[in-house]
Design an enzyme around this catalytic site. Structure first.
Site, mmCIF file in Angstrom:
data_model
loop_
_atom_site.group_PDB
_atom_site.id
_atom_site.type_symbol
_atom_site.label_atom_id
_atom_site.label_comp_id
_atom_site.label_asym_id
_atom_site.label_seq_id
_atom_site.Cartn_x
_atom_site.Cartn_y
_atom_site.Cartn_z
ATOM 1 N N SER A 188 35.109 38.357 42.712
ATOM 2 C CA SER A 188 34.142 37.529 43.624
ATOM 3 C C SER A 188 33.299 36.516 42.770
ATOM 4 O O SER A 188 32.022 36.168 43.079
ATOM 5 C CB SER A 188 32.766 38.695 43.727
ATOM 6 O OG SER A 188 33.541 39.771 44.433
ATOM 7 N N LYS B 84 46.703 35.509 47.646
ATOM 8 C CA LYS B 84 47.154 36.793 48.108
ATOM 9 C C LYS B 84 48.097 36.758 49.628
ATOM 10 O O LYS B 84 48.675 35.719 49.629
ATOM 11 C CB LYS B 84 45.967 37.651 48.308
ATOM 12 C CG LYS B 84 45.012 37.778 47.340
ATOM 13 C CD LYS B 84 44.076 38.850 47.359
ATOM 14 C CE LYS B 84 42.996 38.739 45.992
ATOM 15 N NZ LYS B 84 41.981 39.976 46.039
ATOM 16 N N GLU C 141 39.799 40.947 35.298
ATOM 17 C CA GLU C 141 39.148 41.386 36.519
ATOM 18 C C GLU C 141 38.804 42.813 36.718
ATOM 19 O O GLU C 141 39.796 43.545 37.069
ATOM 20 C CB GLU C 141 40.284 41.032 37.526
ATOM 21 C CG GLU C 141 40.939 39.596 37.685
ATOM 22 C CD GLU C 141 41.516 39.106 38.761
ATOM 23 O OE1 GLU C 141 41.209 38.129 39.284
ATOM 24 O OE2 GLU C 141 42.277 39.907 39.305
ATOM 25 N N ASN D 87 44.000 32.801 43.853
ATOM 26 C CA ASN D 87 45.177 33.663 44.127
ATOM 27 C C ASN D 87 45.172 33.954 45.761
ATOM 28 O O ASN D 87 44.245 34.394 46.075
ATOM 29 C CB ASN D 87 44.833 34.831 43.553
ATOM 30 C CG ASN D 87 45.753 36.246 43.979
ATOM 31 O OD1 ASN D 87 46.539 36.042 44.640
ATOM 32 N ND2 ASN D 87 45.375 37.340 43.586
ATOM 33 N N GLY E 250 37.131 41.398 45.434
ATOM 34 C CA GLY E 250 36.901 41.281 46.936
ATOM 35 C C GLY E 250 35.676 42.028 47.276
ATOM 36 O O GLY E 250 35.259 42.329 48.760
ATOM 37 N N GLU F 144 45.937 44.904 42.601
ATOM 38 C CA GLU F 144 46.404 45.388 43.899
ATOM 39 C C GLU F 144 47.844 45.816 43.515
ATOM 40 O O GLU F 144 48.345 46.654 44.361
ATOM 41 C CB GLU F 144 46.496 44.254 44.861
ATOM 42 C CG GLU F 144 44.812 43.950 45.077
ATOM 43 C CD GLU F 144 44.511 42.849 45.734
ATOM 44 O OE1 GLU F 144 45.225 41.747 45.929
ATOM 45 O OE2 GLU F 144 43.222 42.229 45.719
ATOM 46 N N HIS G 207 48.284 42.140 38.796
ATOM 47 C CA HIS G 207 47.119 42.186 39.416
ATOM 48 C C HIS G 207 46.901 43.543 39.645
ATOM 49 O O HIS G 207 47.647 44.379 40.109
ATOM 50 C CB HIS G 207 47.151 41.224 40.512
ATOM 51 C CG HIS G 207 45.862 41.231 41.039
ATOM 52 N ND1 HIS G 207 45.448 41.937 42.339
ATOM 53 C CD2 HIS G 207 45.204 39.978 41.200
ATOM 54 C CE1 HIS G 207 44.146 41.429 42.804
ATOM 55 N NE2 HIS G 207 44.282 40.209 42.261
HETATM 56 C C1 PEP Z 1 41.423 38.579 42.658
HETATM 57 O O1 PEP Z 1 41.966 39.269 43.679
HETATM 58 O O2 PEP Z 1 42.189 37.900 41.850
HETATM 59 C C2 PEP Z 1 40.129 38.094 42.834
HETATM 60 C C3 PEP Z 1 39.443 37.868 41.956
HETATM 61 O O3 PEP Z 1 39.539 38.347 44.263
HETATM 62 P P1 PEP Z 1 38.108 38.154 44.785
HETATM 63 O O4 PEP Z 1 37.862 36.770 44.057
HETATM 64 O O5 PEP Z 1 38.104 37.859 46.256
HETATM 65 O O6 PEP Z 1 37.097 38.899 44.092
#
Ligand code: PEP
Length: 251
Positions: free
Chosen positions: A214, A11, A168, A9, A174, A98, A96
């Site tokens: 992460s 973003k 997630e 992703n 993040g 966000e 997601h």
């Molecule tokens: C995401 O936003 O889908 C995600 C998993 O981000 P990160 O790997 O940076 O934690």
């Protein structure tokens, strides 16, 4: 045996020249990917068409990061399922965290998007996950149950075959904090059990459930080794070809 599916992703990162550069790096390192490993990249809308051209003839598949549920019309700045398909997308990330947190997307809205995506032959990567506060209040499973049940409302069993669920935990996105493999596996097994209750064991057994939060080359192997973790949805680490490749490799 379920496939392993690694999705990136991107973003709100990468303009068109940067998109070409990242794809070229990924292509250069993607050798001998076994048939049971799928690789998906989800660049921003503006890069979809370029990406679609650049990945032709490779194993890489294309996804978008969002869409609106209406067919067309006066919805300024929104993007339809048909537009995503015509730009070469096969997948679309929906729900997601966000989008849920910053843009206040509800389970009901996400459900409408999932239904529209499926009706348009786009495969949703449907994200669910609890906040830190919810985990600390010991309501993780309740939150996940509500998100999954309301997000999938009205989706028939045949539709589930075209959906990936991404677990997630919001506190791991993040932040550099990863759910431990055991913490992630517990929720993945819970989601699979829930889908078995809502549909059937056979439907649940085929469902791909990705972990996201992460994921990095150094923790991917252990996470992907869990019984109910069928892949990863990767944020930060998918923006550098070597790191993304370092997550695909253990898959
Ligand atoms: C995401 O936003 O889908 C995600 C998993 O981000 P990160 O790997 O940076 O934690």
């Amino acid at each position: 045996m379920r496939n392993k599916v690694i999705a990136g992703n991107w973003k709100m990162n990468k303009n068109i020249p940067e998109t070409a550069e990242l794809i070229s790096g990924i292509k250069a390192g993607l050798k001998d990917v076994p048939a049971n490993v799928e690789v998906i990249i989800c660049p921003p809308f503006t890069s979809l068409e370029t990406a679609s051209t650049l990945i032709k003839g490779t194993v890489i598949k294309l996804g978008a990061q969002n869409m609106y549920f209406e067919e067309s019309g006066a919805f300024t700045a929104e993007i339809s399922a048909d537009m995503l398909k015509s730009a070469g997308s096969e997948y679309v990330i929906l729900g997601h965290s966000e989008r849920r947190v910053i843009f206040k997307e509800s389970n009901e809205l996400i459900n409408k998007k999932i239904q529209k995506a499926l009706a348009s032959d786009l495969k949703p990567i449907f994200c669910v996950g609890e906040s830190l506060e919810e985990r600390e209040s010991d309501i993780t499973k309740k939150v996940i149950e509500t998100q999954v049940t309301e997000g999938l409302a009205g989706v028939p069993a045949e539709g589930i075959a075209n959906i990936i669920i991404a677990y997630e935990p919001v506190w791991a996105i993040g932040t550099g904090k990863t759910a431990s493999p055991a913490q992630a596996e517990e929720v993945h097994a819970f989601i699979r059990g829930l889908v078995a209750k809502l549909y059937s064991q056979a439907v649940a057994d085929k469902l791909i459930i990705q972990y996201g939060g992460s994921v990095k080359p150094d923790n991917a192997k252990e996470l992907l080794g869990q019984a109910d973790i069928d892949g990863a949805l990767v944020g930060g680490a998918c923006l550098k070809a070597d790191q993304f490749l370092g997550i695909i490799k253990p898959a």
